[in-house]
Design a protein around this motif. Structure first.
Motif, PDB file in Angstrom:
ATOM      1  N   GLU A  30       0.819  -1.210   0.000  1.00  0.00           N
ATOM      2  CA  GLU A  30       0.000   0.000   0.000  1.00  0.00           C
ATOM      3  C   GLU A  30       0.855   1.264   0.000  1.00  0.00           C
ATOM      4  OE1 GLU A  30      -2.444  -0.622   3.407  1.00  0.00           O
ATOM      5  OE2 GLU A  30      -3.680  -2.145   2.434  1.00  0.00           O
ATOM      6  N   LEU A  31       2.116   1.127   0.409  1.00  0.00           N
ATOM      7  CA  LEU A  31       3.058   2.251   0.374  1.00  0.00           C
ATOM      8  C   LEU A  31       3.879   2.261  -0.907  1.00  0.00           C
ATOM      9  CD1 LEU A  31       4.462   2.046   4.016  1.00  0.00           C
ATOM     10  CD2 LEU A  31       2.779   3.700   3.145  1.00  0.00           C
ATOM     11  N   GLY A  32       3.602   1.298  -1.786  1.00  0.00           N
ATOM     12  CA  GLY A  32       4.375   1.194  -3.009  1.00  0.00           C
ATOM     13  C   GLY A  32       5.695   0.482  -2.825  1.00  0.00           C
ATOM     14  N   ILE A  33       5.817  -0.276  -1.720  1.00  0.00           N
ATOM     15  CA  ILE A  33       7.051  -1.004  -1.431  1.00  0.00           C
ATOM     16  C   ILE A  33       6.842  -2.479  -1.731  1.00  0.00           C
ATOM     17  CG2 ILE A  33       8.683  -1.669   0.378  1.00  0.00           C
ATOM     18  CD1 ILE A  33       7.988   0.916   1.847  1.00  0.00           C
ATOM     19  N   LYS A  47      11.232  -6.459  17.307  1.00  0.00           N
ATOM     20  CA  LYS A  47      10.039  -5.635  17.475  1.00  0.00           C
ATOM     21  C   LYS A  47       9.691  -4.965  16.144  1.00  0.00           C
ATOM     22  CE  LYS A  47       9.607  -4.964  22.346  1.00  0.00           C
ATOM     23  NZ  LYS A  47       9.033  -4.087  23.368  1.00  0.00           N
ATOM     24  N   PRO A  48       8.389  -4.907  15.800  1.00  0.00           N
ATOM     25  CA  PRO A  48       8.009  -4.375  14.485  1.00  0.00           C
ATOM     26  C   PRO A  48       8.409  -2.917  14.291  1.00  0.00           C
ATOM     27  CG  PRO A  48       6.078  -4.656  15.890  1.00  0.00           C
ATOM     28  CD  PRO A  48       7.216  -5.337  16.582  1.00  0.00           C
ATOM     29  N   GLU A  49       8.532  -2.174  15.387  1.00  0.00           N
ATOM     30  CA  GLU A  49       8.963  -0.779  15.275  1.00  0.00           C
ATOM     31  C   GLU A  49      10.336  -0.689  14.600  1.00  0.00           C
ATOM     32  OE1 GLU A  49       5.997  -1.087  18.535  1.00  0.00           O
ATOM     33  OE2 GLU A  49       7.805  -2.210  18.001  1.00  0.00           O
ATOM     34  N   TYR A  50      11.210  -1.642  14.940  1.00  0.00           N
ATOM     35  CA  TYR A  50      12.541  -1.651  14.339  1.00  0.00           C
ATOM     36  C   TYR A  50      12.472  -2.127  12.894  1.00  0.00           C
ATOM     37  CZ  TYR A  50      17.507  -2.457  13.654  1.00  0.00           C
ATOM     38  OH  TYR A  50      18.787  -2.426  13.161  1.00  0.00           O
ATOM     39  N   THR A  51      11.675  -3.170  12.640  1.00  0.00           N
ATOM     40  CA  THR A  51      11.529  -3.685  11.277  1.00  0.00           C
ATOM     41  C   THR A  51      11.054  -2.584  10.338  1.00  0.00           C
ATOM     42  OG1 THR A  51      10.931  -5.849  12.179  1.00  0.00           O
ATOM     43  CG2 THR A  51      10.448  -5.463   9.854  1.00  0.00           C
ATOM     44  N   VAL A  52      10.042  -1.832  10.786  1.00  0.00           N
ATOM     45  CA  VAL A  52       9.477  -0.775   9.949  1.00  0.00           C
ATOM     46  C   VAL A  52      10.497   0.329   9.698  1.00  0.00           C
ATOM     47  CG1 VAL A  52       7.774   1.091   9.900  1.00  0.00           C
ATOM     48  CG2 VAL A  52       7.068  -1.224  10.527  1.00  0.00           C
ATOM     49  N   LYS A  53      11.169   0.784  10.750  1.00  0.00           N
ATOM     50  CA  LYS A  53      12.161   1.859  10.581  1.00  0.00           C
ATOM     51  C   LYS A  53      13.266   1.443   9.620  1.00  0.00           C
ATOM     52  CE  LYS A  53      11.552   4.205  15.034  1.00  0.00           C
ATOM     53  NZ  LYS A  53      11.030   5.442  14.422  1.00  0.00           N
ATOM     54  N   GLN A  54      13.741   0.218   9.757  1.00  0.00           N
ATOM     55  CA  GLN A  54      14.810  -0.249   8.888  1.00  0.00           C
ATOM     56  C   GLN A  54      14.339  -0.370   7.448  1.00  0.00           C
ATOM     57  OE1 GLN A  54      16.873  -3.710  10.325  1.00  0.00           O
ATOM     58  NE2 GLN A  54      17.987  -4.010   8.419  1.00  0.00           N
ATOM     59  N   ALA A  57      13.891   3.046   5.839  1.00  0.00           N
ATOM     60  CA  ALA A  57      15.192   3.643   5.534  1.00  0.00           C
ATOM     61  C   ALA A  57      15.797   3.010   4.288  1.00  0.00           C
ATOM     62  CB  ALA A  57      16.130   3.473   6.733  1.00  0.00           C
ATOM     63  N   GLU A  58      15.691   1.691   4.176  1.00  0.00           N
ATOM     64  CA  GLU A  58      16.245   0.997   3.010  1.00  0.00           C
ATOM     65  C   GLU A  58      15.540   1.403   1.728  1.00  0.00           C
ATOM     66  OE1 GLU A  58      15.922  -3.128   3.904  1.00  0.00           O
ATOM     67  OE2 GLU A  58      17.407  -3.074   5.516  1.00  0.00           O
ATOM     68  N   LYS A  59      14.234   1.678   1.821  1.00  0.00           N
ATOM     69  CA  LYS A  59      13.441   2.013   0.629  1.00  0.00           C
ATOM     70  C   LYS A  59      13.279   3.522   0.429  1.00  0.00           C
ATOM     71  CE  LYS A  59      12.637  -2.314  -0.337  1.00  0.00           C
ATOM     72  NZ  LYS A  59      13.181  -2.965  -1.554  1.00  0.00           N
ATOM     73  N   ALA A  60      13.912   4.297   1.311  1.00  0.00           N
ATOM     74  CA  ALA A  60      13.853   5.759   1.226  1.00  0.00           C
ATOM     75  C   ALA A  60      12.415   6.279   1.222  1.00  0.00           C
ATOM     76  CB  ALA A  60      14.603   6.255  -0.005  1.00  0.00           C
ATOM     77  N   VAL A  61      11.612   5.713   2.124  1.00  0.00           N
ATOM     78  CA  VAL A  61      10.221   6.143   2.300  1.00  0.00           C
ATOM     79  C   VAL A  61      10.105   6.809   3.665  1.00  0.00           C
ATOM     80  CG1 VAL A  61       7.825   5.383   2.524  1.00  0.00           C
ATOM     81  CG2 VAL A  61       9.329   4.315   0.826  1.00  0.00           C
ATOM     82  N   GLU A  62       9.461   7.964   3.704  1.00  0.00           N
ATOM     83  CA  GLU A  62       9.331   8.696   4.964  1.00  0.00           C
ATOM     84  C   GLU A  62       7.912   8.588   5.500  1.00  0.00           C
ATOM     85  OE1 GLU A  62      10.716  12.682   4.884  1.00  0.00           O
ATOM     86  OE2 GLU A  62      12.702  12.170   4.060  1.00  0.00           O
ATOM     87  N   LEU A  63       7.791   8.213   6.769  1.00  0.00           N
ATOM     88  CA  LEU A  63       6.516   8.203   7.485  1.00  0.00           C
ATOM     89  C   LEU A  63       6.751   8.795   8.861  1.00  0.00           C
ATOM     90  CD1 LEU A  63       4.990   4.631   6.814  1.00  0.00           C
ATOM     91  CD2 LEU A  63       4.388   6.775   5.675  1.00  0.00           C
ATOM     92  N   SER A  64       5.765   9.496   9.362  1.00  0.00           N
ATOM     93  CA  SER A  64       5.868  10.031  10.724  1.00  0.00           C
ATOM     94  C   SER A  64       5.788   8.886  11.729  1.00  0.00           C
ATOM     95  CB  SER A  64       4.740  11.028  10.985  1.00  0.00           C
ATOM     96  OG  SER A  64       3.485  10.349  11.025  1.00  0.00           O
TER      97      SER A  64
END
Length: 210
Positions: A30-33, A47-54, A57-64
């Protein structure tokens, strides 16, 4: 001889990894990833918080931060609607055999408790002496925190504890906590699990190590 066995949950006690991967792929698409399912299998346990942040960052997508939290909660809702219920039959037979030997069976998982309650019956939950979930510690796998928390709760000497894991991060976490770790080939091939003390191909084989 082991007095306590600490079980990872996803992929060890229930066949849940395909549902986890489908949920992750849906919310990231849904984010185009586009992400290969292997990515999430290798990140299992953290923890999913780390999975998402990583991943972002790898896909150069920014989310608040708020958007990231909503992404995780949406993934969890999708997973719970799709997840299988009940213990893997071979896992249930192993737990019954261990309990007959007087060996305590615990769960140490990177999942939140709500996910466990959505997939296990009350009677299945009651098979376990203690259950440690992501709600109970700060840093997830591969940090030692999950298994250190589970071990300290048990009151059993480290040398009398055994861990059953199916993922690299969980193996590292258990070993960092000073616990003997057996890897089971349920999700990933044996070459991905070589950091464990031993590798088995079926639940029944664990009885050789207790």
């Amino acid at each position: 001889m082991a007095k306590a066995v600490f079980f990872d949950f996803d992929g060890v006690l229930i066949d849940s990894m395909p549902a986890h991967v489908r949920a992750w792929k849906q919310v990231t698409a849904e984010l185009g990833i586009a992400v290969d399912g292997r990515y999430f299998e290798l990140h299992e346990g953290e923890k999913p918080e780390y999975t998402v942040k990583q991943l972002l960052a790898e896909k150069a997508v920014e989310l608040s931060e708020d958007q990231q939290r909503e992404l995780i909660e949406r993934k969890r809702r999708i997973y719970r609607a799709d997840a299988p219920t009940g213990l893997i039959p071979n896992a249930r037979r192993l737990i019954d055999a261990l309990r007959l030997r007087g060996i305590e069976c615990d769960i140490v998982t990177g999942s939140i408790r709500r996910n466990l309650e959505a997939t296990l019956s009350r009677s299945e939950m009651d098979l376990f002496t203690r259950i440690t979930t992501a709600d109970d510690y700060d840093r997830g796998k591969p940090f030692p925190d999950p298994y250190l928390t589970g071990w300290k709760r048990s009151g059993v000497a480290q040398a009398e504890c055994l861990v059953l894991e199916n993922a690299p991060l969980g193996i590292r976490s258990a070993r960092a906590a000073g616990l003997k770790t057996i890897a089971i080939v349920t999700t990933l091939p044996a070459e991905e699990l070589r950091e464990a003390h031993h590798i088995i191909t079926s639940h029944e084989e664990l009885l050789n190590y207790v």
